[in-house]
Design a protein around this motif. Structure first.
Motif, PDB file in Angstrom:
ATOM      1  N   LYS A   1      -7.005   2.073  -6.566  1.00  0.00           N
ATOM      2  CA  LYS A   1      -7.260   3.485  -6.297  1.00  0.00           C
ATOM      3  C   LYS A   1      -7.530   3.658  -4.796  1.00  0.00           C
ATOM      4  CE  LYS A   1     -10.288   3.611 -10.143  1.00  0.00           C
ATOM      5  NZ  LYS A   1     -11.432   4.257 -10.806  1.00  0.00           N
ATOM      6  N   ARG A   2      -7.518   4.904  -4.336  1.00  0.00           N
ATOM      7  CA  ARG A   2      -7.833   5.180  -2.921  1.00  0.00           C
ATOM      8  C   ARG A   2      -9.190   4.614  -2.523  1.00  0.00           C
ATOM      9  NH1 ARG A   2      -4.144   8.407  -0.571  1.00  0.00           N
ATOM     10  NH2 ARG A   2      -3.154   9.966  -1.880  1.00  0.00           N
ATOM     11  N   SER A   3     -10.129   4.606  -3.457  1.00  0.00           N
ATOM     12  CA  SER A   3     -11.481   4.101  -3.181  1.00  0.00           C
ATOM     13  C   SER A   3     -11.506   2.588  -3.008  1.00  0.00           C
ATOM     14  CB  SER A   3     -12.418   4.490  -4.321  1.00  0.00           C
ATOM     15  OG  SER A   3     -12.047   3.804  -5.514  1.00  0.00           O
ATOM     16  N   GLY A   4     -10.423   1.914  -3.374  1.00  0.00           N
ATOM     17  CA  GLY A   4     -10.386   0.455  -3.337  1.00  0.00           C
ATOM     18  C   GLY A   4     -10.759  -0.181  -4.658  1.00  0.00           C
ATOM     19  N   LEU A   5     -11.292   0.620  -5.578  1.00  0.00           N
ATOM     20  CA  LEU A   5     -11.624   0.107  -6.909  1.00  0.00           C
ATOM     21  C   LEU A   5     -10.357  -0.072  -7.728  1.00  0.00           C
ATOM     22  CD1 LEU A   5     -14.736   2.323  -7.657  1.00  0.00           C
ATOM     23  CD2 LEU A   5     -14.717  -0.139  -7.223  1.00  0.00           C
TER      24      LEU A   5
ATOM     25  N   VAL B   1       1.742   4.761 -10.851  1.00  0.00           N
ATOM     26  CA  VAL B   1       2.929   4.882 -10.007  1.00  0.00           C
ATOM     27  C   VAL B   1       2.526   5.368  -8.618  1.00  0.00           C
ATOM     28  CG1 VAL B   1       5.128   6.098  -9.705  1.00  0.00           C
ATOM     29  CG2 VAL B   1       4.494   5.196 -11.955  1.00  0.00           C
ATOM     30  N   GLY B   2       1.672   6.365  -8.567  1.00  0.00           N
ATOM     31  CA  GLY B   2       1.164   6.850  -7.287  1.00  0.00           C
ATOM     32  C   GLY B   2       0.384   5.789  -6.536  1.00  0.00           C
TER      33      GLY B   2
ATOM     34  N   ASP C   1      -0.045   1.750  -2.224  1.00  0.00           N
ATOM     35  CA  ASP C   1      -0.453   0.366  -1.944  1.00  0.00           C
ATOM     36  C   ASP C   1       0.172  -0.513  -3.026  1.00  0.00           C
ATOM     37  OD1 ASP C   1      -1.722  -2.109  -1.665  1.00  0.00           O
ATOM     38  OD2 ASP C   1      -3.674  -1.224  -1.211  1.00  0.00           O
ATOM     39  N   PRO C   2       1.178  -1.315  -2.676  1.00  0.00           N
ATOM     40  CA  PRO C   2       1.926  -2.066  -3.698  1.00  0.00           C
ATOM     41  C   PRO C   2       1.207  -3.293  -4.271  1.00  0.00           C
ATOM     42  CG  PRO C   2       2.777  -2.591  -1.534  1.00  0.00           C
ATOM     43  CD  PRO C   2       1.741  -1.494  -1.345  1.00  0.00           C
TER      44      PRO C   2
END
Length: 152
Positions: free
Chosen positions: A31-35, A63-64, A69-70
């Motif tokens: 996730k964007r948060s890194g979690l 997918v997003g 971030d792959p």
């Protein structure tokens, strides 16, 4: 209290074999948060190419995540709660299948085990287009996992 046996690392070959035996695993994306975002997924394993393939729809949150971030990982349970395999790497997200029988649709069809192939292939390929399906390809560059040998 006595200490039992320690987990033993599995060889690359044993890990690949475990990935090939299972059909379901937990896909971790970021996730964007890194979690981590964890999702139980049906997958197919290509041991020669070291690619785990997943079928999903274009609107899924994973997918997003992968487009942003792959980096991803697949966790697969072994034959008991004490054994597992993890496949880490970078994922690529295919285009959406848009024409029944296009390359993505054929790749999705190829992911289905022989004994579960649809009777009406054309209807199946049309359904994939209607669902806006695509393929996530996890290109594995690291495998790890353990087994714990417990008699009982």
């Amino acid at each position: 209290m006595t200490q039992g046996p320690a987990p033993r690392p599995l060889s690359d070959e044993a890990l690949s074999e475990l990935l090939g035996k299972q059909r379901f695993g937990t896909l971790a994306t970021l996730k964007r948060s890194g979690l981590p975002h964890l999702t139980t997924m049906l997958y197919s394993w290509d041991p020669e190419a070291r690619i785990a393939r997943f079928s999903t729809t274009a609107d899924r949150i994973k997918v997003g995540h992968l487009r942003r971030d792959p980096r991803a990982a697949l966790h697969v349970q072994g034959g008991d709660v004490w054994s597992f395999a993890v496949a880490e790497g970078e994922a690529e997200v295919s285009e959406i299948t848009t024409v029944p029988g296009d390359d993505v649709g054929r790749e999705l069809l190829g992911m289905i085990p022989q004994d579960a192939k649809p009777q009406d292939e054309e209807a199946f390929l049309e359904q994939l287009v209607a669902e806006r399906r695509l393929v996530i390809r996890l290109k594995v560059d690291r495998l790890y996992g353990t087994a714990l040998d417990i008699e009982g």
